[in-house]
Design a protein around this motif. Structure first.
Motif, PDB file in Angstrom:
ATOM      1  N   UNK A 186       0.849  -1.196   0.000  1.00  0.00           N
ATOM      2  CA  UNK A 186       0.000   0.000   0.000  1.00  0.00           C
ATOM      3  C   UNK A 186       0.879   1.238   0.000  1.00  0.00           C
ATOM      4  N   UNK A 187       0.500   2.235  -0.798  1.00  0.00           N
ATOM      5  CA  UNK A 187       1.369   3.403  -1.005  1.00  0.00           C
ATOM      6  C   UNK A 187       1.648   4.140   0.305  1.00  0.00           C
ATOM      7  N   UNK A 188       0.592   4.360   1.118  1.00  0.00           N
ATOM      8  CA  UNK A 188       0.784   5.133   2.356  1.00  0.00           C
ATOM      9  C   UNK A 188       1.729   4.412   3.311  1.00  0.00           C
ATOM     10  N   UNK A 191       4.493   3.998  -6.771  1.00  0.00           N
ATOM     11  CA  UNK A 191       3.538   4.941  -6.192  1.00  0.00           C
ATOM     12  C   UNK A 191       4.165   5.731  -5.057  1.00  0.00           C
ATOM     13  N   UNK A 232       6.974   8.074  -6.011  1.00  0.00           N
ATOM     14  CA  UNK A 232       6.491   9.360  -6.492  1.00  0.00           C
ATOM     15  C   UNK A 232       6.095  10.292  -5.335  1.00  0.00           C
ATOM     16  N   UNK A 260      -7.174  17.767   1.653  1.00  0.00           N
ATOM     17  CA  UNK A 260      -6.642  16.505   1.159  1.00  0.00           C
ATOM     18  C   UNK A 260      -6.856  16.311  -0.337  1.00  0.00           C
ATOM     19  N   UNK A 261      -7.840  17.017  -0.895  1.00  0.00           N
ATOM     20  CA  UNK A 261      -8.142  16.809  -2.317  1.00  0.00           C
ATOM     21  C   UNK A 261      -6.948  17.241  -3.166  1.00  0.00           C
ATOM     22  N   UNK A 262      -6.542  16.375  -4.089  1.00  0.00           N
ATOM     23  CA  UNK A 262      -5.276  16.598  -4.787  1.00  0.00           C
ATOM     24  C   UNK A 262      -5.481  17.079  -6.214  1.00  0.00           C
ATOM     25  N   UNK A 280      -4.201  17.384  -9.947  1.00  0.00           N
ATOM     26  CA  UNK A 280      -3.411  16.413 -10.720  1.00  0.00           C
ATOM     27  C   UNK A 280      -2.734  17.124 -11.881  1.00  0.00           C
ATOM     28  N   UNK A 300      -0.248  15.492  -5.630  1.00  0.00           N
ATOM     29  CA  UNK A 300      -0.602  14.274  -4.904  1.00  0.00           C
ATOM     30  C   UNK A 300      -0.916  14.607  -3.453  1.00  0.00           C
ATOM     31  N   UNK A 301      -1.579  13.684  -2.818  1.00  0.00           N
ATOM     32  CA  UNK A 301      -1.730  13.713  -1.371  1.00  0.00           C
ATOM     33  C   UNK A 301      -0.360  13.440  -0.752  1.00  0.00           C
ATOM     34  N   UNK A 325      -5.330   2.893  -0.884  1.00  0.00           N
ATOM     35  CA  UNK A 325      -5.473   3.829   0.237  1.00  0.00           C
ATOM     36  C   UNK A 325      -6.291   5.041  -0.176  1.00  0.00           C
ATOM     37  N   UNK A 350      -7.507   8.711   0.258  1.00  0.00           N
ATOM     38  CA  UNK A 350      -6.883   9.871   0.900  1.00  0.00           C
ATOM     39  C   UNK A 350      -7.827  11.066   0.991  1.00  0.00           C
ATOM     40  N   UNK A 351      -8.935  11.007   0.248  1.00  0.00           N
ATOM     41  CA  UNK A 351      -9.887  12.123   0.272  1.00  0.00           C
ATOM     42  C   UNK A 351     -11.279  11.616  -0.106  1.00  0.00           C
ATOM     43  N   UNK A 381     -10.770   9.937  -3.624  1.00  0.00           N
ATOM     44  CA  UNK A 381      -9.442   9.934  -4.224  1.00  0.00           C
ATOM     45  C   UNK A 381      -8.532   8.974  -3.477  1.00  0.00           C
ATOM     46  N   UNK A 426      -4.182   7.805  -3.602  1.00  0.00           N
ATOM     47  CA  UNK A 426      -2.952   8.547  -3.896  1.00  0.00           C
ATOM     48  C   UNK A 426      -2.839   8.774  -5.399  1.00  0.00           C
ATOM     49  N   UNK A 427      -3.199   7.774  -6.181  1.00  0.00           N
ATOM     50  CA  UNK A 427      -2.947   7.843  -7.611  1.00  0.00           C
ATOM     51  C   UNK A 427      -4.084   8.410  -8.453  1.00  0.00           C
TER      52      UNK A 427
END
Lengths: 344, 128
Positions: free
Chosen positions: A15-17, A205, A208, A270-272, A274, A293-294, B36, B38-39, B59, B61-62
């Motif tokens: 998982x990325x986090x 992921x 990045x 938190x909204x990212x 892009x 990104x977050x 995950x 995130x939002x 959302x 991460x990607x």
């Protein structure tokens, strides 16, 4: 898994986090075998590398490596790279995976007859070991004196019995090492490293998000052949006290002033945003997002964008827009994530 | 496990229907595919929705993904906890990760949704 530059690359493992935070607090390994490595040898190799890149080669000592760029005649970025001085007349250049072919063509076009060029990408494996515990872990596998390897230095030594070039470099902002070694040993060394309980494998992921928290540019997104290093705010990697392809164009641009600049931004939420979101200043469209990104450490969105130079000041409030999505952000100087410095 | 008391859409939303009300969320399959989270754009109460209309965006991460309303009606309550803890959807997609509660404008619509067995069969067709 996802296709990338002809390779099948893992986007994430656990998982990325989790992978991101593990790299910041312990250590992670990254399978970076896809990147390109070129060898340049001969009495004219030093002058060729000097002319081809923005790195200053003349006062470089063996065992040092420099980050820099290969530019076209217009001063725009063909690739970002690291030059390793292996010996007096022998250099390794590490380039991005997606740019290997065009880099090779460009280098060959500018090479002296006497300089021997070899693309060693296929026979060279690369594993990045990054994170605060990376030094401890690596020293248990090698007799090399890691404490003596400062940032942007490297040494050659055996790691778990595998002849390896150990470079104190990385793309995470953490203490870390990049390991270059024969590709037939890739699986063996990967598994030996994974045997350490503090190490986790890290996918593209988290690679990045880790680099973005530091504000590092990613080729093909933040930097490319539409932009110069001046526009990308990377002037410190340019040495104008020597000659290189693209220098004249940069000097001209410096005198006239770059019209746009790559800057960092931080959002409240938190909204990212892009890549390709518009950057709005008031009613005006003033630029474009290149990375967004977050941030797993800051728990809010961050990114990089090009913006008109007049608007590119710290603290300026911008809106990142796509369709009916509008995200408020403030221009912020990277690194976004600042840690307590650690010495190994 | 796919809960037997819920109704499902092909876009991987679930609805727990109780007479004239429904609690809405996204399925375990959906949260696993997203990774995950995130939002979450927490739905606003009093919004009138049509079945299949845009309800929210989540959302990872990607990437960003749209969530659609499984039933028509008015949003009468939203899970505000998701604003600070979007990971609740990953941890508990059918319980703590619920998105909103809707007052149904057309309770008959529920018959257009899949039951647990049909949704499980649908997931199996996606694996092929």
């Amino acid at each position: 898994m996802a296709p990338f530059a002809g390779w099948n690359m893992p986007i994430q493992y656990s998982g990325i986090l989790e992978e991101h935070l593990h790299t910041r607090t312990s250590a992670g390994i990254f399978d970076i075998c896809h990147m390109g490595e070129f060898l340049l040898k001969g009495d004219t190799a030093a002058q060729d590398v000097d002319a081809l890149t923005t790195c200053k080669i003349s006062d470089m000592l063996p065992g040092r490596c420099h980050y820099g760029f290969m530019l076209n005649d217009n001063g725009r970025i063909i690739d970002d790279l690291i030059v390793f001085k292996l010996k007096e007349n022998e250099f390794m250049i590490v380039v991005n995976a997606g740019t290997i072919d065009k880099d090779k063509a460009w280098i060959k076009l500018h090479l002296s007859k006497q300089t021997h060029f070899e693309d060693i990408s296929d026979k060279t494996a690369k594993i990045d070991l990054q994170g605060p515990l990376s030094g401890e872990i690596l020293s248990s596998l090698t007799s090399a004196d890691l404490g003596a390897i400062k940032k942007y230095h490297f040494t050659s030594a055996k790691v778990a019995g595998v002849e390896t070039l150990i470079s104190r470099t990385g793309y995470t902002g953490e203490l870390g090492y990049e390991l270059y070694f024969p590709s037939d040993k890739a699986a063996v060394l990967w598994n030996i490293l994974l045997g350490n309980k503090n190490i986790k494998p890290i996918g593209l992921g988290a690679r990045d998000t880790l680099r973005l928290e530091m504000g590092y540019s990613l080729y093909g997104h933040d930097i490319d052949e539409n932009h110069t290093p001046l526009e990308a705010n990377l002037e410190k990697f340019i040495h104008t006290d020597k000659n290189f392809v693209g220098k004249d164009a940069l000097i001209k641009q410096k005198a006239a002033g770059a019209k746009k600049l790559l800057v960092g931004f931080m959002c409240e939420g938190r909204r990212s945003p892009r890549q390709d979101f518009d950057v709005l200043c008031g009613e005006e469209t003033a630029g474009k997002v290149t990375s967004g990104s977050f941030s797993p450490c800051l728990k809010k969105a961050i990114g990089l964008c090009y913006i008109d130079t007049a608007k590119a000041y710290l603290g300026n409030k911008i809106i990142l827009n796509s369709g009916n999505i509008n995200i408020e952000a403030v221009i912020t100087k990277p690194p976004f994530y600042k840690k307590i410095p650690r010495q190994y | 496990m796919i809960p037997g008391d819920l109704k499902y859409t092909k876009d991987h939303e679930w609805a727990k229907i109780d007479l004239n009300h429904a609690v809405i969320g996204i399925t375990d399959h959906a949260q696993k595919e997203l990774g995950d989270i995130t939002f979450v754009e927490v739905p606003e109460t009093k919004t009138i929705l049509k079945q299949g209309g845009a309800l929210s965006t989540v959302e990872s991460v990607k990437a960003a993904s749209d969530i659609y309303a499984p039933v028509s009606g008015e949003i009468i309550e939203a899970n505000e906890a998701l604003a600070d803890k979007p990971e609740l959807i990953n941890q508990s997609p059918y319980e703590k990760g619920w998105l909103c509660k809707i007052k149904l404008s057309d309770p008959k619509e529920a018959s257009k949704l899949m039951d647990a067995r049909q949704y499980e069969e649908y997931l199996n067709t996606l694996k092929k």
